[in-house]
Design a protein around this motif. Structure first.
Motif, PDB file in Angstrom:
ATOM      1  N   TRP A  20       0.865  -1.177   0.000  1.00 15.11           N
ATOM      2  CA  TRP A  20       0.000   0.000   0.000  1.00 15.11           C
ATOM      3  C   TRP A  20       0.904   1.229   0.000  1.00 15.11           C
ATOM      4  N   HIS A  21       0.853   1.997  -1.056  1.00 13.34           N
ATOM      5  CA  HIS A  21       1.649   3.226  -1.199  1.00 13.34           C
ATOM      6  C   HIS A  21       3.131   2.984  -0.924  1.00 13.34           C
ATOM      7  N   GLY A  22       3.661   1.908  -1.498  1.00  9.44           N
ATOM      8  CA  GLY A  22       5.093   1.631  -1.420  1.00  9.44           C
ATOM      9  C   GLY A  22       5.555   0.920  -0.162  1.00  9.44           C
ATOM     10  N   LYS A  23       4.658   0.638   0.771  1.00 11.21           N
ATOM     11  CA  LYS A  23       5.017  -0.063   2.009  1.00 11.21           C
ATOM     12  C   LYS A  23       4.339  -1.424   2.014  1.00 11.21           C
ATOM     13  N   PRO A  24       4.950  -2.392   2.706  1.00 11.00           N
ATOM     14  CA  PRO A  24       4.229  -3.652   2.893  1.00 11.00           C
ATOM     15  C   PRO A  24       2.871  -3.358   3.538  1.00 11.00           C
ATOM     16  N   LEU A  25       1.822  -4.006   3.047  1.00  7.90           N
ATOM     17  CA  LEU A  25       0.467  -3.713   3.506  1.00  7.90           C
ATOM     18  C   LEU A  25       0.309  -3.898   5.009  1.00  7.90           C
ATOM     19  N   HIS A  26       0.901  -4.958   5.552  1.00 12.68           N
ATOM     20  CA  HIS A  26       0.749  -5.174   6.995  1.00 12.68           C
ATOM     21  C   HIS A  26       1.350  -4.024   7.796  1.00 12.68           C
ATOM     22  N   GLU A  27       2.478  -3.474   7.347  1.00 15.91           N
ATOM     23  CA  GLU A  27       3.080  -2.317   8.024  1.00 15.91           C
ATOM     24  C   GLU A  27       2.176  -1.095   7.903  1.00 15.91           C
ATOM     25  N   ALA A  28       1.625  -0.873   6.730  1.00 20.98           N
ATOM     26  CA  ALA A  28       0.746   0.278   6.511  1.00 20.98           C
ATOM     27  C   ALA A  28      -0.504   0.175   7.381  1.00 20.98           C
ATOM     28  N   ILE A  29      -1.035  -1.036   7.550  1.00 19.74           N
ATOM     29  CA  ILE A  29      -2.208  -1.224   8.403  1.00 19.74           C
ATOM     30  C   ILE A  29      -1.872  -0.888   9.853  1.00 19.74           C
ATOM     31  N   VAL A  30      -0.728  -1.342  10.327  1.00 23.49           N
ATOM     32  CA  VAL A  30      -0.307  -1.045  11.707  1.00 23.49           C
ATOM     33  C   VAL A  30      -0.181   0.465  11.909  1.00 23.49           C
ATOM     34  N   ILE A  31       0.450   1.139  10.966  1.00 22.32           N
ATOM     35  CA  ILE A  31       0.627   2.601  11.071  1.00 22.32           C
ATOM     36  C   ILE A  31      -0.724   3.302  11.086  1.00 22.32           C
ATOM     37  N   GLU A  32      -1.632   2.904  10.192  1.00 23.62           N
ATOM     38  CA  GLU A  32      -2.954   3.537  10.136  1.00 23.62           C
ATOM     39  C   GLU A  32      -3.774   3.232  11.395  1.00 23.62           C
ATOM     40  N   ALA A  33      -3.674   2.018  11.907  1.00 19.68           N
ATOM     41  CA  ALA A  33      -4.410   1.658  13.125  1.00 19.68           C
ATOM     42  C   ALA A  33      -3.912   2.480  14.315  1.00 19.68           C
ATOM     43  N   ARG A  34      -2.618   2.681  14.400  1.00 22.10           N
ATOM     44  CA  ARG A  34      -2.058   3.507  15.486  1.00 22.10           C
ATOM     45  C   ARG A  34      -2.509   4.949  15.333  1.00 22.10           C
ATOM     46  N   ARG A  35      -2.445   5.470  14.119  1.00 25.08           N
ATOM     47  CA  ARG A  35      -2.883   6.838  13.849  1.00 25.08           C
ATOM     48  C   ARG A  35      -4.365   7.001  14.183  1.00 25.08           C
ATOM     49  N   PHE A  36      -5.129   5.947  13.952  1.00 28.67           N
ATOM     50  CA  PHE A  36      -6.561   5.944  14.202  1.00 28.67           C
ATOM     51  C   PHE A  36      -6.886   5.830  15.692  1.00 28.67           C
ATOM     52  N   GLY A  37      -5.871   5.463  16.498  1.00 30.69           N
ATOM     53  CA  GLY A  37      -6.058   5.345  17.947  1.00 30.69           C
ATOM     54  C   GLY A  37      -6.643   4.027  18.409  1.00 30.69           C
ATOM     55  N   LEU A  38      -6.477   2.973  17.618  1.00 28.80           N
ATOM     56  CA  LEU A  38      -6.996   1.673  18.015  1.00 28.80           C
ATOM     57  C   LEU A  38      -6.169   1.087  19.160  1.00 28.80           C
ATOM     58  N   ALA A  39      -6.800   0.247  19.970  1.00 22.67           N
ATOM     59  CA  ALA A  39      -6.188  -0.250  21.200  1.00 22.67           C
ATOM     60  C   ALA A  39      -4.930  -1.082  20.970  1.00 22.67           C
ATOM     61  N   GLY A  40      -4.930  -1.943  19.964  1.00 19.31           N
ATOM     62  CA  GLY A  40      -3.753  -2.779  19.748  1.00 19.31           C
ATOM     63  C   GLY A  40      -3.821  -3.546  18.454  1.00 19.31           C
ATOM     64  N   VAL A  41      -2.647  -3.818  17.909  1.00 25.89           N
ATOM     65  CA  VAL A  41      -2.517  -4.549  16.647  1.00 25.89           C
ATOM     66  C   VAL A  41      -1.357  -5.524  16.772  1.00 25.89           C
ATOM     67  N   SER A  42      -1.534  -6.717  16.239  1.00 29.86           N
ATOM     68  CA  SER A  42      -0.440  -7.690  16.141  1.00 29.86           C
ATOM     69  C   SER A  42      -0.415  -8.242  14.730  1.00 29.86           C
ATOM     70  N   VAL A  43       0.788  -8.549  14.254  1.00 34.15           N
ATOM     71  CA  VAL A  43       0.974  -9.111  12.919  1.00 34.15           C
ATOM     72  C   VAL A  43       1.665 -10.467  13.067  1.00 34.15           C
ATOM     73  N   PHE A  44       1.110 -11.466  12.391  1.00 32.88           N
ATOM     74  CA  PHE A  44       1.655 -12.815  12.428  1.00 32.88           C
ATOM     75  C   PHE A  44       1.962 -13.273  11.011  1.00 32.88           C
ATOM     76  N   LYS A  45       3.129 -13.864  10.837  1.00 30.32           N
ATOM     77  CA  LYS A  45       3.525 -14.379   9.529  1.00 30.32           C
ATOM     78  C   LYS A  45       3.329 -15.892   9.522  1.00 30.32           C
ATOM     79  N   GLY A  46       2.578 -16.368   8.543  1.00 30.89           N
ATOM     80  CA  GLY A  46       2.338 -17.798   8.424  1.00 30.89           C
ATOM     81  C   GLY A  46       3.434 -18.483   7.633  1.00 30.89           C
ATOM     82  N   PHE A  47       3.507 -19.781   7.750  1.00 28.69           N
ATOM     83  CA  PHE A  47       4.499 -20.509   6.970  1.00 28.69           C
ATOM     84  C   PHE A  47       3.871 -21.337   5.865  1.00 28.69           C
ATOM     85  N   GLU A  48       2.523 -21.359   5.824  1.00 25.77           N
ATOM     86  CA  GLU A  48       1.862 -22.045   4.723  1.00 25.77           C
ATOM     87  C   GLU A  48       0.382 -21.668   4.712  1.00 25.77           C
TER      88      GLU A  48
END
Length: 113
Positions: A20-48
């Motif tokens: 999203w706009h040159g950034k990995p989407l998961h990173e962009a979501i975390v940044i937007e969620a923080r800017r939005f004031g959401l309580a918490g975000v976690s990102v998990f990477k799957g292996f399959e």
């Protein structure tokens, strides 16, 4: 911020190669969620896994290892989550978004000394 009792868990299933706009989407979501004031975000990477195209993405297959599954989880009050869905609608072009009811037992920031 205090969050307790009934809340919503938002799950966003995307691929590691999504951007999203040159950034990995998961990173962009975390940044937007923080800017939005959401309580918490976690990102998990799957292996399959696989999604709508039924193409298996696995860390065992070298040519597909760069697009592994990514899960972003966000917890907050229902009203805030529903407002944030409008932001996600613009950001997530392909993937799966789910929401479920959760009960927050404890959500407290560590006291600073």
């Amino acid at each position: 911020m205090k969050l307790q009792g009934e809340a919503k868990l938002l799950r966003i299933f995307i691929g590691e190669a999504d951007h999203w706009h040159g950034k990995p989407l998961h990173e962009a979501i975390v940044i937007e969620a923080r800017r939005f004031g959401l309580a918490g975000v976690s990102v998990f990477k799957g292996f399959e896994g696989y999604g709508a195209h039924s193409r298996i993405h696995s860390s065992k297959i070298l040519q597909l290892a760069e697009d592994l599954p990514v899960l972003v989880e966000i917890v907050d009050a229902e009203e805030k989550i529903r407002e944030f869905l409008l932001v996600l609608d613009q950001m997530v072009q392909e993937g799966l978004i789910t929401m479920e009811k959760v009960e927050v037992i404890r959500y407290l920031p560590k006291e600073r000394s």
